[in-house]
Design a protein around this motif. Sequence first.
Motif, mmCIF file in Angstrom:
data_model
loop_
_atom_site.group_PDB
_atom_site.id
_atom_site.type_symbol
_atom_site.label_atom_id
_atom_site.label_comp_id
_atom_site.label_asym_id
_atom_site.label_seq_id
_atom_site.Cartn_x
_atom_site.Cartn_y
_atom_site.Cartn_z
ATOM 1 N N HIS A 52 35.116 39.482 29.530
ATOM 2 C CA HIS A 52 34.364 40.694 29.551
ATOM 3 C C HIS A 52 33.489 40.688 28.249
ATOM 4 O O HIS A 52 32.687 41.615 27.952
ATOM 5 N N ARG A 85 48.512 44.503 41.753
ATOM 6 C CA ARG A 85 47.036 44.929 41.849
ATOM 7 C C ARG A 85 46.765 46.216 42.930
ATOM 8 O O ARG A 85 46.172 47.061 42.817
ATOM 9 N N HIS A 115 46.423 48.521 33.304
ATOM 10 C CA HIS A 115 46.028 47.102 33.608
ATOM 11 C C HIS A 115 47.067 46.099 34.312
ATOM 12 O O HIS A 115 48.149 46.362 34.182
ATOM 13 N N ASP A 118 44.934 39.781 37.153
ATOM 14 C CA ASP A 118 44.396 39.825 38.746
ATOM 15 C C ASP A 118 44.383 38.444 39.429
ATOM 16 O O ASP A 118 44.001 38.365 40.687
#
Length: 148
Positions: A52, A85, A115, A118
């Motif tokens: 990011h 997730r 968090h 992913d």
Amino acid sequence: MERTFVMVKPDGVQRNLVGEVIRRFESKGFTLVGLKLMSVSRELAEQHYDVHRERPFFAGLVEFITSSPVVATVWEGEGVVASARKIIGATNPLTAELGTIRGDYGVSIGRNLIHGSDAIETAQREISLWFKDEELVSWKPSLTSWLY
Ligand code: RTP
Ligand code: MG
């Protein structure tokens, strides 16, 4: 067995949700293999959120993650990366489903409590970034034969 990295962010620790997060993953049937409360260095935060780096929220995100302690954990189990997730919920807590951690406890995308890695490759990268090999404990819970 598959492993994933889950971190209770500073807002989750400040709001006393560490136990709730651990409870949800334990109750689901995943095995805790790594756990530590820690302050996050700027360097670690920047590495963790490296994908990011060019995004407008990057500086604020690094500032936030380094502002107060986090609880870093590693969980093990079949399909744990994708399942974590789901347990965590969508990035924006206002659109995350009720029943997920973010959906139940959050209201802001910049304060979404937790968090989770992913993808399987991301999990491997993040686990080795946050934990030394000797900080992870391989063990077989006696309940395993009732889960699989
Ligand atoms: P995370 O990496 O923290 O588990 O969250 P995620 O996969 O659901 O979301 P991601 O796209 O990876 O974004 C990382 C974190 O950056 C913050 N964010 N802020 N528009 C915004 O202000 C914005 N977008 C993302 C969130 O805190 C998100 O968890
Ligand atoms: Mg992410």
